[in-house]
Design a protein around this motif. Sequence first.
Motif, PDB file in Angstrom:
ATOM      1  N   VAL A   2      -9.487 -35.568  -5.958  1.00  0.00           N
ATOM      2  CA  VAL A   2      -8.751 -34.900  -7.028  1.00  0.00           C
ATOM      3  C   VAL A   2      -7.263 -35.098  -6.759  1.00  0.00           C
ATOM      4  O   VAL A   2      -6.869 -35.522  -5.688  1.00  0.00           O
ATOM      5  CB  VAL A   2      -9.102 -33.399  -7.122  1.00  0.00           C
ATOM      6  N   GLY A   3      -6.445 -34.784  -7.753  1.00  0.00           N
ATOM      7  CA  GLY A   3      -5.025 -35.101  -7.671  1.00  0.00           C
ATOM      8  C   GLY A   3      -4.274 -34.306  -6.626  1.00  0.00           C
ATOM      9  O   GLY A   3      -4.658 -33.192  -6.252  1.00  0.00           O
ATOM     10  N   ALA A   4      -3.166 -34.907  -6.170  1.00  0.00           N
ATOM     11  CA  ALA A   4      -2.343 -34.275  -5.143  1.00  0.00           C
ATOM     12  C   ALA A   4      -0.882 -34.171  -5.550  1.00  0.00           C
ATOM     13  O   ALA A   4      -0.046 -33.792  -4.741  1.00  0.00           O
ATOM     14  CB  ALA A   4      -2.456 -35.054  -3.836  1.00  0.00           C
ATOM     15  N   GLY A   5      -0.559 -34.489  -6.797  1.00  0.00           N
ATOM     16  CA  GLY A   5       0.839 -34.463  -7.210  1.00  0.00           C
ATOM     17  C   GLY A   5       1.423 -33.077  -7.340  1.00  0.00           C
ATOM     18  O   GLY A   5       2.624 -32.885  -7.194  1.00  0.00           O
ATOM     19  N   GLU A   6       0.587 -32.084  -7.627  1.00  0.00           N
ATOM     20  CA  GLU A   6       1.098 -30.754  -7.931  1.00  0.00           C
ATOM     21  C   GLU A   6       0.706 -29.636  -6.956  1.00  0.00           C
ATOM     22  O   GLU A   6       1.472 -28.680  -6.798  1.00  0.00           O
ATOM     23  CB  GLU A   6       0.614 -30.337  -9.331  1.00  0.00           C
ATOM     24  N   PRO A   7      -0.486 -29.653  -6.352  1.00  0.00           N
ATOM     25  CA  PRO A   7      -0.984 -28.446  -5.674  1.00  0.00           C
ATOM     26  C   PRO A   7      -0.038 -27.815  -4.662  1.00  0.00           C
ATOM     27  O   PRO A   7       0.109 -26.594  -4.625  1.00  0.00           O
ATOM     28  CB  PRO A   7      -2.274 -28.937  -5.012  1.00  0.00           C
ATOM     29  N   THR A   8       0.623 -28.631  -3.826  1.00  0.00           N
ATOM     30  CA  THR A   8       1.507 -28.056  -2.815  1.00  0.00           C
ATOM     31  C   THR A   8       2.660 -27.290  -3.452  1.00  0.00           C
ATOM     32  O   THR A   8       3.141 -26.294  -2.895  1.00  0.00           O
ATOM     33  CB  THR A   8       2.050 -29.165  -1.900  1.00  0.00           C
ATOM     34  N   ALA A   9       3.082 -27.729  -4.649  1.00  0.00           N
ATOM     35  CA  ALA A   9       4.197 -27.061  -5.331  1.00  0.00           C
ATOM     36  C   ALA A   9       3.910 -25.595  -5.602  1.00  0.00           C
ATOM     37  O   ALA A   9       4.838 -24.777  -5.671  1.00  0.00           O
ATOM     38  CB  ALA A   9       4.507 -27.780  -6.647  1.00  0.00           C
ATOM     39  N   LEU A  10       2.645 -25.248  -5.739  1.00  0.00           N
ATOM     40  CA  LEU A  10       2.284 -23.867  -6.058  1.00  0.00           C
ATOM     41  C   LEU A  10       2.591 -22.921  -4.908  1.00  0.00           C
ATOM     42  O   LEU A  10       2.877 -21.737  -5.122  1.00  0.00           O
ATOM     43  CB  LEU A  10       0.793 -23.780  -6.386  1.00  0.00           C
ATOM     44  N   THR A  11       2.532 -23.432  -3.689  1.00  0.00           N
ATOM     45  CA  THR A  11       2.536 -22.558  -2.515  1.00  0.00           C
ATOM     46  C   THR A  11       3.904 -22.363  -1.876  1.00  0.00           C
ATOM     47  O   THR A  11       4.073 -21.460  -1.044  1.00  0.00           O
ATOM     48  CB  THR A  11       1.582 -23.125  -1.447  1.00  0.00           C
ATOM     49  N   ILE A  12       4.883 -23.180  -2.205  1.00  0.00           N
ATOM     50  CA  ILE A  12       6.143 -23.158  -1.457  1.00  0.00           C
ATOM     51  C   ILE A  12       6.972 -21.901  -1.739  1.00  0.00           C
ATOM     52  O   ILE A  12       7.409 -21.212  -0.802  1.00  0.00           O
ATOM     53  CB  ILE A  12       6.967 -24.426  -1.743  1.00  0.00           C
ATOM     54  N   ALA A  13       7.223 -21.585  -3.004  1.00  0.00           N
ATOM     55  CA  ALA A  13       8.053 -20.409  -3.305  1.00  0.00           C
ATOM     56  C   ALA A  13       7.476 -19.132  -2.723  1.00  0.00           C
ATOM     57  O   ALA A  13       8.203 -18.355  -2.078  1.00  0.00           O
ATOM     58  CB  ALA A  13       8.263 -20.273  -4.808  1.00  0.00           C
ATOM     59  N   PRO A  14       6.171 -18.836  -2.911  1.00  0.00           N
ATOM     60  CA  PRO A  14       5.657 -17.593  -2.315  1.00  0.00           C
ATOM     61  C   PRO A  14       5.684 -17.604  -0.790  1.00  0.00           C
ATOM     62  O   PRO A  14       5.939 -16.567  -0.167  1.00  0.00           O
ATOM     63  CB  PRO A  14       4.224 -17.504  -2.845  1.00  0.00           C
ATOM     64  N   ALA A  15       5.442 -18.763  -0.180  1.00  0.00           N
ATOM     65  CA  ALA A  15       5.495 -18.812   1.285  1.00  0.00           C
ATOM     66  C   ALA A  15       6.903 -18.536   1.785  1.00  0.00           C
ATOM     67  O   ALA A  15       7.098 -17.825   2.783  1.00  0.00           O
ATOM     68  CB  ALA A  15       4.999 -20.167   1.785  1.00  0.00           C
ATOM     69  N   VAL A  16       7.915 -19.082   1.096  1.00  0.00           N
ATOM     70  CA  VAL A  16       9.306 -18.826   1.481  1.00  0.00           C
ATOM     71  C   VAL A  16       9.658 -17.359   1.236  1.00  0.00           C
ATOM     72  O   VAL A  16      10.269 -16.698   2.091  1.00  0.00           O
ATOM     73  CB  VAL A  16      10.267 -19.742   0.711  1.00  0.00           C
ATOM     74  N   GLY A  17       9.301 -16.837   0.066  1.00  0.00           N
ATOM     75  CA  GLY A  17       9.584 -15.428  -0.228  1.00  0.00           C
ATOM     76  C   GLY A  17       8.924 -14.489   0.764  1.00  0.00           C
ATOM     77  O   GLY A  17       9.528 -13.493   1.204  1.00  0.00           O
ATOM     78  N   ASN A  18       7.692 -14.798   1.129  1.00  0.00           N
ATOM     79  CA  ASN A  18       6.980 -13.966   2.104  1.00  0.00           C
ATOM     80  C   ASN A  18       7.623 -14.065   3.486  1.00  0.00           C
ATOM     81  O   ASN A  18       7.651 -13.081   4.240  1.00  0.00           O
ATOM     82  CB  ASN A  18       5.508 -14.380   2.169  1.00  0.00           C
ATOM     83  N   ALA A  19       8.149 -15.234   3.815  1.00  0.00           N
ATOM     84  CA  ALA A  19       8.843 -15.394   5.099  1.00  0.00           C
ATOM     85  C   ALA A  19      10.155 -14.615   5.115  1.00  0.00           C
ATOM     86  O   ALA A  19      10.531 -14.018   6.137  1.00  0.00           O
ATOM     87  CB  ALA A  19       9.109 -16.880   5.361  1.00  0.00           C
TER      88      ALA A  19
END
Length: 769
Positions: free
Chosen positions: A727-744
């Motif tokens: 399955v595609g890999a162009g977008e999925p990581t983009a979903l996780t960065i902002a919340p991971a940074v905010g949580n950090a």
Amino acid sequence: MSLRHASAYSRGCGRCGWRKTVVTSRRRFLKLGGGLAVSFALPLSLSWPALNVEAAGEAGAGSSDARASAKSQDAAQVSAWLAIDKRGNVTLYAGKVELGTGVQTALAQLVAEELDVPIESVTVSMGDTSVAVDQGPTIGSLSMRVSTLPVRRAAATARAHIVVEASKVMGVPVNQLLTRDAHVYESADSGRTMAYSDLIPEEWATLPVDETVVMKEPRAFAVIGKPVPRLELPAKVAGAHTYLQNVRLPGMVHARVIHPPLNGATLATVDRKSVADMPGLIDVVVKQNFVAVVCEQEYQAVSASRALTVEWTLPKNAIDGTAVYDAMRAEQGFDAELRKNGDADASFEQSSKRLSATYRTPYLTHGSIGPSCGVADVKPDFAIVWSATQGSFPLRDAIAVLIGMSKDKVRVVWTEGAGCYGHNGADDASAEAALLSQALGRPVRVQWMRNDEHGWDPKCPAAEAQIKGSVSADGKVESWSYTMSTPTHISRPMGSAGNLLPGRLMGLPPKPIRIGGDHCARTLYHFPNERVAVRWLPDGPLRPSAMRGLGAVANTFANESFLDELASLAGRDPIEFRITHLSDERAIAVLQEVKAASNWNVRRAHVGKADASVREGVGVAFAELEPGGAYVASVCCVEVDVHSGETRVTCVFVAHDCGLIVNPDGLRNQIQGCVIQTLSRSLKEEVRFNRKEMLSLDWASYPILRFSELPSEVTISLVNRVDRSPVGAGEPTALTIAPAVGNAIFHATGVRLRKTPFTAEEFKAAQKA
């Protein structure tokens, strides 16, 4: 930027083929590359034959055999996908296009694997409506997901029939024949062999794709799963690659479109006399609110566009960008319930441990480094448009309506542009070129300027999520109530002239549609009392459309941030809290992998002194890109200066499962780029405007992440599921960065940021709240 990895080593489950890549530090990368100098010589002009690729009836370069050159566009026919010429070269006709994702190389790997040909002999023709299979636009991380089986089946069918043909010619049973390097061999050690190019079956033109054909087992793969170098990169490095911006046609003229200062503005007056004496001026074209100047040379068009006196009437309902969320709440929306379990409202009211929050994401521009371009040659009875579109066929249909021509008379030839993840100005510039070429009867090139790209590409729309949740005495989520308010995230051409910017400026209505805002609003977590809904809004002050991840980015930011809030309320470790609410083994696996890769427990314990001015924090986020998409878990490490409010992301760890990995190097590149682009979106980017004009028209007013601000380390763990389709890999990581940074940031400082970008001003405001 693509970071360079230093080493790779295996760890974990042998069955799944887990693989971990440690990306080299930025400092080491710069040291290693410090002595490299590259000189570019871009082609300034191209002859018409070089651009005018072979007609629909031709199969590939050098093909002279009628059997090889018969060409269908019916996806059920092998000849729609593949052609083999007399020299043994193989052409794949793909409807998908290359956007810098490496899909061109991955598709070639599929063909090389199933057809048993050297990958060097495979050419992937992409996005030409006269020869390609219509696979729809290149969007949604769907290219490999929708292409892998059709391409493999077509190649496997072709190989099987070539072997049958060889059996007839050689007089050897099929089960005694082998294939390798585009040749058929007799399995006995006789030395007898025949080239594929001499064995094209007579029925090639009508040969149906066999849906039951036996394809290779993963254990037999020789090309799939291997780090094949990108096919198109050597020409790019050498300066020989033809980008759309380099395209030149005989007799071509140049145009600049004068776009309004604000969406919804209407044309009041145009003073043609203000440019009457400009050198090279051919015409000033005015069609309702569409205004353009056309000149013999490009800089003449630039000068004329700046000199032309144009007055606009601003829209009466214009709003200031600072009032976007107030305007959204005042809009009449359309509510759609996506999930309902138990009674979330009642459970929330009865709970003693409960929270409510509002999360917001702003308007964003795609910010393509090279502004959009379009080239068109419209004749009375046919039209050819060269475009960097992500969807050749829907653009063709929309342009056909715009210029009043049947779609079978319009040809769109995809030509790579500056690149874009989402719907930038490529379609609009191409449509403008077609409209002007029709008006002048000459080939026209439209090149947008930086202010056009920033001001008039369709925008990622602002979104607001309202969430309520509670936790029980045993530390689990007891209730979850979630509502996302957003306009549509799609206004691509879709065959509608009103979806194109010149069409809108000429008063054509856009095609109404609601897509993207609900993506990933529903999570994989299990909550006993849950309600999830989307409140669809009208378009709003700016034209909305797709940006990398669509609404899944805003939804995951809200979902994963609020889940982190509930974990804190319950006094639970954020990763373990997530795993407690999951049953999907692949979801749990990426969380466990990123926990190990990031040394989570040690990093979380090492947060620095409470009174330090710069504090460290570690945060996590998880998502699956809709049902059937890739699973990603990311951990981000930050340093926050509590006095200035400035945040720096120091390390990023990503665990990624997208099923079968076709090209691991291409996959790593996608993940690395996704991390960097989304960090920029999370930390810096926001479109600003007032009631009179757009304010974010250049890189100074719309800053993006600089090289000096990149993380020192990006570590990627790949999970290769050879038993699953890719399955595609162009977008999925983009979903996780902002919340991971905010949580950090919350872990470091106790300050919860609920709106991106996480600027110093946003931190200080939240610090005081």
